[in-house]
Motif scaffolding. Sequence first.
Motif, PDB file in Angstrom:
ATOM      1  N   VAL A  25     -57.219  19.128  57.902  1.00  0.00           N
ATOM      2  CA  VAL A  25     -56.893  18.677  56.543  1.00  0.00           C
ATOM      3  C   VAL A  25     -57.179  19.839  55.603  1.00  0.00           C
ATOM      4  O   VAL A  25     -58.189  20.539  55.746  1.00  0.00           O
ATOM      5  CB  VAL A  25     -57.737  17.444  56.158  1.00  0.00           C
ATOM      6  N   PHE A  26     -56.305  20.045  54.630  1.00  0.00           N
ATOM      7  CA  PHE A  26     -56.451  21.143  53.681  1.00  0.00           C
ATOM      8  C   PHE A  26     -56.619  20.581  52.269  1.00  0.00           C
ATOM      9  O   PHE A  26     -55.915  19.653  51.880  1.00  0.00           O
ATOM     10  CB  PHE A  26     -55.224  22.056  53.714  1.00  0.00           C
ATOM     11  N   VAL A  27     -57.559  21.157  51.538  1.00  0.00           N
ATOM     12  CA  VAL A  27     -57.771  20.804  50.137  1.00  0.00           C
ATOM     13  C   VAL A  27     -57.647  22.093  49.328  1.00  0.00           C
ATOM     14  O   VAL A  27     -58.354  23.066  49.589  1.00  0.00           O
ATOM     15  CB  VAL A  27     -59.152  20.169  49.900  1.00  0.00           C
ATOM     16  N   GLU A  28     -56.746  22.092  48.345  1.00  0.00           N
ATOM     17  CA  GLU A  28     -56.535  23.269  47.509  1.00  0.00           C
ATOM     18  C   GLU A  28     -56.945  22.970  46.071  1.00  0.00           C
ATOM     19  O   GLU A  28     -56.615  21.908  45.536  1.00  0.00           O
ATOM     20  CB  GLU A  28     -55.070  23.713  47.553  1.00  0.00           C
ATOM     21  N   VAL A  29     -57.679  23.886  45.482  1.00  0.00           N
ATOM     22  CA  VAL A  29     -58.110  23.786  44.088  1.00  0.00           C
ATOM     23  C   VAL A  29     -57.576  25.022  43.364  1.00  0.00           C
ATOM     24  O   VAL A  29     -57.998  26.142  43.648  1.00  0.00           O
ATOM     25  CB  VAL A  29     -59.643  23.718  43.973  1.00  0.00           C
ATOM     26  N   GLY A  30     -56.635  24.797  42.455  1.00  0.00           N
ATOM     27  CA  GLY A  30     -55.994  25.932  41.789  1.00  0.00           C
ATOM     28  C   GLY A  30     -56.160  25.901  40.279  1.00  0.00           C
ATOM     29  O   GLY A  30     -56.249  24.835  39.674  1.00  0.00           O
ATOM     30  N   ASP A  31     -56.221  27.066  39.670  1.00  0.00           N
ATOM     31  CA  ASP A  31     -56.278  27.186  38.212  1.00  0.00           C
ATOM     32  C   ASP A  31     -55.218  28.176  37.759  1.00  0.00           C
ATOM     33  O   ASP A  31     -54.663  28.925  38.576  1.00  0.00           O
ATOM     34  CB  ASP A  31     -57.662  27.638  37.749  1.00  0.00           C
ATOM     35  N   ASP A  32     -54.907  28.167  36.457  1.00  0.00           N
ATOM     36  CA  ASP A  32     -53.947  29.129  35.927  1.00  0.00           C
ATOM     37  C   ASP A  32     -54.638  30.146  35.035  1.00  0.00           C
ATOM     38  O   ASP A  32     -54.090  30.587  34.028  1.00  0.00           O
ATOM     39  CB  ASP A  32     -52.809  28.431  35.186  1.00  0.00           C
ATOM     40  N   ARG A  67     -53.207  18.224  51.929  1.00  0.00           N
ATOM     41  CA  ARG A  67     -52.166  18.168  52.950  1.00  0.00           C
ATOM     42  C   ARG A  67     -52.850  18.215  54.310  1.00  0.00           C
ATOM     43  O   ARG A  67     -54.075  18.389  54.403  1.00  0.00           O
ATOM     44  CB  ARG A  67     -51.183  19.330  52.806  1.00  0.00           C
ATOM     45  N   ALA A  68     -52.086  18.028  55.362  1.00  0.00           N
ATOM     46  CA  ALA A  68     -52.663  18.023  56.706  1.00  0.00           C
ATOM     47  C   ALA A  68     -51.636  18.507  57.719  1.00  0.00           C
ATOM     48  O   ALA A  68     -50.420  18.410  57.494  1.00  0.00           O
ATOM     49  CB  ALA A  68     -53.142  16.627  57.069  1.00  0.00           C
ATOM     50  N   ASP A  69     -52.137  19.048  58.818  1.00  0.00           N
ATOM     51  CA  ASP A  69     -51.285  19.315  59.970  1.00  0.00           C
ATOM     52  C   ASP A  69     -51.938  18.649  61.179  1.00  0.00           C
ATOM     53  O   ASP A  69     -52.826  17.816  61.019  1.00  0.00           O
ATOM     54  CB  ASP A  69     -51.057  20.817  60.173  1.00  0.00           C
ATOM     55  N   ALA A  70     -51.512  18.990  62.354  1.00  0.00           N
ATOM     56  CA  ALA A  70     -52.017  18.323  63.546  1.00  0.00           C
ATOM     57  C   ALA A  70     -53.494  18.600  63.802  1.00  0.00           C
ATOM     58  O   ALA A  70     -54.167  17.815  64.488  1.00  0.00           O
ATOM     59  CB  ALA A  70     -51.193  18.748  64.765  1.00  0.00           C
ATOM     60  N   ASP A  71     -54.009  19.692  63.251  1.00  0.00           N
ATOM     61  CA  ASP A  71     -55.369  20.102  63.569  1.00  0.00           C
ATOM     62  C   ASP A  71     -56.363  19.955  62.428  1.00  0.00           C
ATOM     63  O   ASP A  71     -57.565  19.856  62.669  1.00  0.00           O
ATOM     64  CB  ASP A  71     -55.379  21.574  64.025  1.00  0.00           C
TER      65      ASP A  71
END
Length: 476
Positions: A402-409, A396-400
């Motif tokens: 970029v975000f990268v999320e790595v999730g596990d269960d 995802r991204a906002d004005a400032d």
Amino acid sequence: MTATTPQVDIAELRTLFLFESLGDPELQWVAERAEVRVFDGDVVVFAEGEPADALYMLLDGGLLLTKHADGEDVVINDTTFRGAYSGAVRAYATGHPEEYQTTLRTTRPSRFLWLSAADFATLVTQQCPMAVHLLDGLYEGVRATESAMRQREHLVQLGHLSANLAHELNNPAAAAVRATEQLRGRLSGIRHKLGLLAGSGLSPELVGRLVKAQEIAVERASKPRPDLTALEESDLEESIAERLDEVGVDNAYDLAPVFATAGMDAQWVDDVVEQVDSGLEWSAAFGWLRYTLETETLMDEIEEAATRISSLVGAVKQYSHMDQAQHQDLDVKPGIESTLVMLARKLNGIQVHREYAADLPTVPGYPAELNQVWTNLIDNAADAMAGGGLLTLRTRADADAVFVEVGDDGPGVPESVRTSLFDAFVTTKPAGEGSGLGLETARRIVERRHGGSLSYTTGPEGTTFCVRLPRSRTRG
């Protein structure tokens, strides 16, 4: 600097913790060589990169110690503690830095004790020679240990990636070899059937009609066919076999599954007989058509295997960023995808769920280094899930940024290591299975090389790491 005051007295020196154990002769020696320097507030006392010519010790006031890292000043210390020191702190050590490693700025009007680097080195060496040797050995030992562990971490990671890649390459390569061997047998069968047909005295016109029937069968086989149930597939094979048997084809029940798989039916058998319209040897004719269709299937398998190998090679190039600029504006998605290819074997049994934002902006950075980040985070997630679970990749991204999320269960990060998870040599893996440098390396790359941040949330339902990468920054 605003002013230099007269020589400091022994009484004031004795109040500083660094000198409190010295005797009067040693304190007098320091007093004769030290100066008291006075600075206004918010001025630079010394700057990172300048020659490290002195030790500074705060007498009163306040100091701010910072280090420049990839376009930003990272705060190391902000204090008013009397006796806090900085500058040429390792002047006594073998191979000490010749430049200031940080920048010292006052936060208010301040006084500092100033002692030249040479005098400080002499004082420490004379007062505690054995300690100097011990500290030298300890420092070099820690440096050598960390260097060796980082090298081992990289080699282990390279070994895992190489094993994964070898496994991924072996499957399509083996499929291509098998298909090639089978293709050789089918081509031999084609030659045999052509020999039988030629022996029956084929006319040029009849050869043309037979080739036309072959082209129609190949074209039909190339089109998608509806999925059939097992019963429907069995009925189709039965109807084809019966019609082949009626026209006098030997081994009709051996040929029928091949034709059914290729998308033919009983009507196709009638169409071939009607189109060719000859009393030729139908066993040889339909046998020749069978080998033709099998040859097409095998060539498709070889093409698919070669395409898979080419894709893997492309993923390796994308992962390592061969022949590309070291620093560039990059889209994070290709790097994540190439990392998944490199780790495909380890992710066997794990479901990968992608939530990639559309039109994600690029970020300035070092793509090969960011791929190390994705590798460490995805590899850790796979370990947490122990070979089965849901890996979620989200951008995802906002004005400032970029975000990268790595999730596990997985089960989540143990409470005992949550506050130190990013520290070097901290690991949740069993002894001998992890160096504890993966997350530390990832954070170093994200924060120091890209000016971003790496954080995480965890609980019994799993763990999610979030990488924040600024959309614009000064290139380091």
